[in-house]
Design a protein around this motif. Sequence first.
Motif, PDB file in Angstrom:
ATOM      1  N   PHE A 186       0.844  -1.189   0.000  1.00 33.12           N
ATOM      2  CA  PHE A 186       0.000   0.000   0.000  1.00 33.12           C
ATOM      3  C   PHE A 186       0.884   1.244   0.000  1.00 33.12           C
ATOM      4  N   VAL A 187       0.588   2.213  -0.914  1.00 31.90           N
ATOM      5  CA  VAL A 187       1.436   3.402  -0.984  1.00 31.90           C
ATOM      6  C   VAL A 187       0.668   4.709  -0.879  1.00 31.90           C
ATOM      7  N   ALA A 188      -0.649   4.724  -1.158  1.00 33.25           N
ATOM      8  CA  ALA A 188      -1.360   6.004  -1.118  1.00 33.25           C
ATOM      9  C   ALA A 188      -2.862   5.772  -1.077  1.00 33.25           C
ATOM     10  N   GLU A 189      -3.588   6.785  -0.616  1.00 34.10           N
ATOM     11  CA  GLU A 189      -5.040   6.693  -0.534  1.00 34.10           C
ATOM     12  C   GLU A 189      -5.645   8.038  -0.891  1.00 34.10           C
ATOM     13  N   GLU A 190      -6.755   8.010  -1.619  1.00 28.92           N
ATOM     14  CA  GLU A 190      -7.469   9.226  -1.999  1.00 28.92           C
ATOM     15  C   GLU A 190      -8.954   8.881  -2.093  1.00 28.92           C
ATOM     16  N   GLY A 191      -9.737   9.312  -1.109  1.00 28.71           N
ATOM     17  CA  GLY A 191     -11.143   8.953  -1.084  1.00 28.71           C
ATOM     18  C   GLY A 191     -11.309   7.445  -0.970  1.00 28.71           C
ATOM     19  N   ASN A 192     -12.080   6.872  -1.896  1.00 31.47           N
ATOM     20  CA  ASN A 192     -12.297   5.418  -1.875  1.00 31.47           C
ATOM     21  C   ASN A 192     -11.312   4.677  -2.767  1.00 31.47           C
ATOM     22  N   ARG A 193     -10.227   5.327  -3.135  1.00 28.26           N
ATOM     23  CA  ARG A 193      -9.196   4.750  -4.011  1.00 28.26           C
ATOM     24  C   ARG A 193      -7.924   4.513  -3.215  1.00 28.26           C
ATOM     25  N   ARG A 194      -7.401   3.296  -3.307  1.00 32.88           N
ATOM     26  CA  ARG A 194      -6.152   2.952  -2.641  1.00 32.88           C
ATOM     27  C   ARG A 194      -5.160   2.399  -3.677  1.00 32.88           C
ATOM     28  N   ARG A 195      -3.946   2.891  -3.612  1.00 37.16           N
ATOM     29  CA  ARG A 195      -2.919   2.502  -4.594  1.00 37.16           C
ATOM     30  C   ARG A 195      -1.935   1.531  -3.963  1.00 37.16           C
ATOM     31  N   PHE A 196      -1.556   0.529  -4.783  1.00 36.16           N
ATOM     32  CA  PHE A 196      -0.614  -0.502  -4.351  1.00 36.16           C
ATOM     33  C   PHE A 196       0.489  -0.625  -5.388  1.00 36.16           C
ATOM     34  N   ARG A 197       1.676  -1.000  -4.923  1.00 34.80           N
ATOM     35  CA  ARG A 197       2.839  -1.073  -5.816  1.00 34.80           C
ATOM     36  C   ARG A 197       3.578  -2.387  -5.620  1.00 34.80           C
ATOM     37  N   GLY A 198       3.929  -3.015  -6.753  1.00 34.25           N
ATOM     38  CA  GLY A 198       4.801  -4.174  -6.722  1.00 34.25           C
ATOM     39  C   GLY A 198       6.244  -3.730  -6.655  1.00 34.25           C
ATOM     40  N   ASN A 199       7.172  -4.609  -7.040  1.00 36.46           N
ATOM     41  CA  ASN A 199       8.579  -4.260  -6.880  1.00 36.46           C
ATOM     42  C   ASN A 199       9.185  -3.597  -8.105  1.00 36.46           C
ATOM     43  N   ILE A 207      -1.209  -0.467  -9.147  1.00 38.12           N
ATOM     44  CA  ILE A 207      -2.618  -0.652  -9.454  1.00 38.12           C
ATOM     45  C   ILE A 207      -3.444   0.101  -8.421  1.00 38.12           C
ATOM     46  N   ASP A 208      -4.665   0.477  -8.809  1.00 39.82           N
ATOM     47  CA  ASP A 208      -5.581   1.168  -7.911  1.00 39.82           C
ATOM     48  C   ASP A 208      -6.795   0.295  -7.639  1.00 39.82           C
ATOM     49  N   LEU A 209      -7.134   0.141  -6.353  1.00 38.65           N
ATOM     50  CA  LEU A 209      -8.364  -0.523  -5.948  1.00 38.65           C
ATOM     51  C   LEU A 209      -9.360   0.542  -5.516  1.00 38.65           C
ATOM     52  N   VAL A 210     -10.569   0.475  -6.088  1.00 28.03           N
ATOM     53  CA  VAL A 210     -11.634   1.413  -5.749  1.00 28.03           C
ATOM     54  C   VAL A 210     -12.787   0.633  -5.135  1.00 28.03           C
ATOM     55  N   SER A 211     -13.203   1.050  -3.941  1.00 28.60           N
ATOM     56  CA  SER A 211     -14.358   0.444  -3.297  1.00 28.60           C
ATOM     57  C   SER A 211     -15.617   0.903  -4.010  1.00 28.60           C
ATOM     58  N   SER A 212     -16.446  -0.045  -4.463  1.00 33.18           N
ATOM     59  CA  SER A 212     -17.602   0.285  -5.291  1.00 33.18           C
ATOM     60  C   SER A 212     -18.817  -0.522  -4.870  1.00 33.18           C
ATOM     61  N   GLU A 213     -19.966   0.156  -4.800  1.00 35.04           N
ATOM     62  CA  GLU A 213     -21.235  -0.514  -4.539  1.00 35.04           C
ATOM     63  C   GLU A 213     -22.030  -0.706  -5.822  1.00 35.04           C
ATOM     64  N   ALA A 214     -21.403  -0.470  -6.956  1.00 39.90           N
ATOM     65  CA  ALA A 214     -22.084  -0.631  -8.247  1.00 39.90           C
ATOM     66  C   ALA A 214     -22.459  -2.082  -8.472  1.00 39.90           C
ATOM     67  N   GLY A 215     -23.424  -2.298  -9.353  1.00 44.16           N
ATOM     68  CA  GLY A 215     -23.775  -3.658  -9.728  1.00 44.16           C
ATOM     69  C   GLY A 215     -22.613  -4.330 -10.425  1.00 44.16           C
ATOM     70  N   PHE A 216     -22.657  -5.636 -10.456  1.00 42.36           N
ATOM     71  CA  PHE A 216     -21.565  -6.366 -11.076  1.00 42.36           C
ATOM     72  C   PHE A 216     -21.540  -6.116 -12.581  1.00 42.36           C
ATOM     73  N   GLY A 217     -20.332  -5.937 -13.118  1.00 41.94           N
ATOM     74  CA  GLY A 217     -20.183  -5.713 -14.543  1.00 41.94           C
ATOM     75  C   GLY A 217     -20.449  -6.977 -15.352  1.00 41.94           C
TER      76      GLY A 217
END
Length: 323
Positions: A186-199, A207-217
């Motif tokens: 984990f390297v950063a956070e902005e609202g419901n978006r969290r950024r992660f970094r490999g090596n 990559i960015d993970l966004v928490s979402s309550e949207a219906g499944f795509g």
Amino acid sequence: MRSAGIHHTTAIAGDPQRNLDFYTETLGLRLVKRTVNFDDPGSYHFYFGDNIGSPGTIMTFFPWPGARRGARGSGQVTTVSFAVPQNSMAFWKERLRANHVIAEEITGAFGNETIRFLDPDGLVLQLIAIPGEVEGSRGSYLKGSAAGSLDVARDDRIGGFAPPTLEVRRPNQTEKLLAEILGFEFVAEEGNRRRFRGNGATASAEIDLVSSEAGFGQIAIGTVHHIAFRAADDDEQLKMREQLVARGLNVTPVIDRQYFHSIYFREPNGILFEIATDGPGFLIDEQADALGETLKLPPIYESNRKEIERVLPAIHLHHSVAS
């Protein structure tokens, strides 16, 4: 073990010629391999990337003419992002406008200057300005190489991926897998978006993970089919597979994709993940200056080449001279 980041991203397109033209002639990527979907040899599989298809630069497509349009939602990679040099944004705004692509300039995640637009099938794309030299920007295309628009100067070229957006309903579960199996931090956070970094040291390591309550795509034309993460070699991939199986995930056996070896599984929120080895790469069956020129088939399909070529839609490759 820590993955170096994104290996490739695979999406679904409609018309193969339109897809080929957009990613080579508009975005200036090189067609590095033209083959078939190994699980459905009646359809193409296009690979676009830098000059040799380096891991972290590879955008691939299954063109399915006549298929229905997909729908974006949770449990998906909803945005594919590419890294471009910081001083290239004016060039890209004008290039997209000249190619009749409607685009908007926005302040992207974590303050990065960003251009957002859709490809011809509705896939959400972003060009993100990355400070310093982006990976792949130094490479030049080769004279006579298949489809790749060489009027994109080195200083403006797409240099691989920038952080994609993965929308999930239960981010904690995906975060745990990314951290404990793939070694993302984990390297950063902005609202419901969290950024992660490999090596990796480039934007394709994030990559960015966004928490979402949207219906499944719904996965179909204009959506991402799966995202692949890098394993340095077969041994590292097998160790990752052992850990995934120990967690009770349904993981495929290792599958030979000819240009890399792959395993597939669905992470806890339903996104199809692949772990792909860096090698052997795209030069095993074509010379560097001929990548993408001919239809390459895996050995199991070679005896059926004439029938496969008869079924596949005809396409035209545009050729350019080296810059």
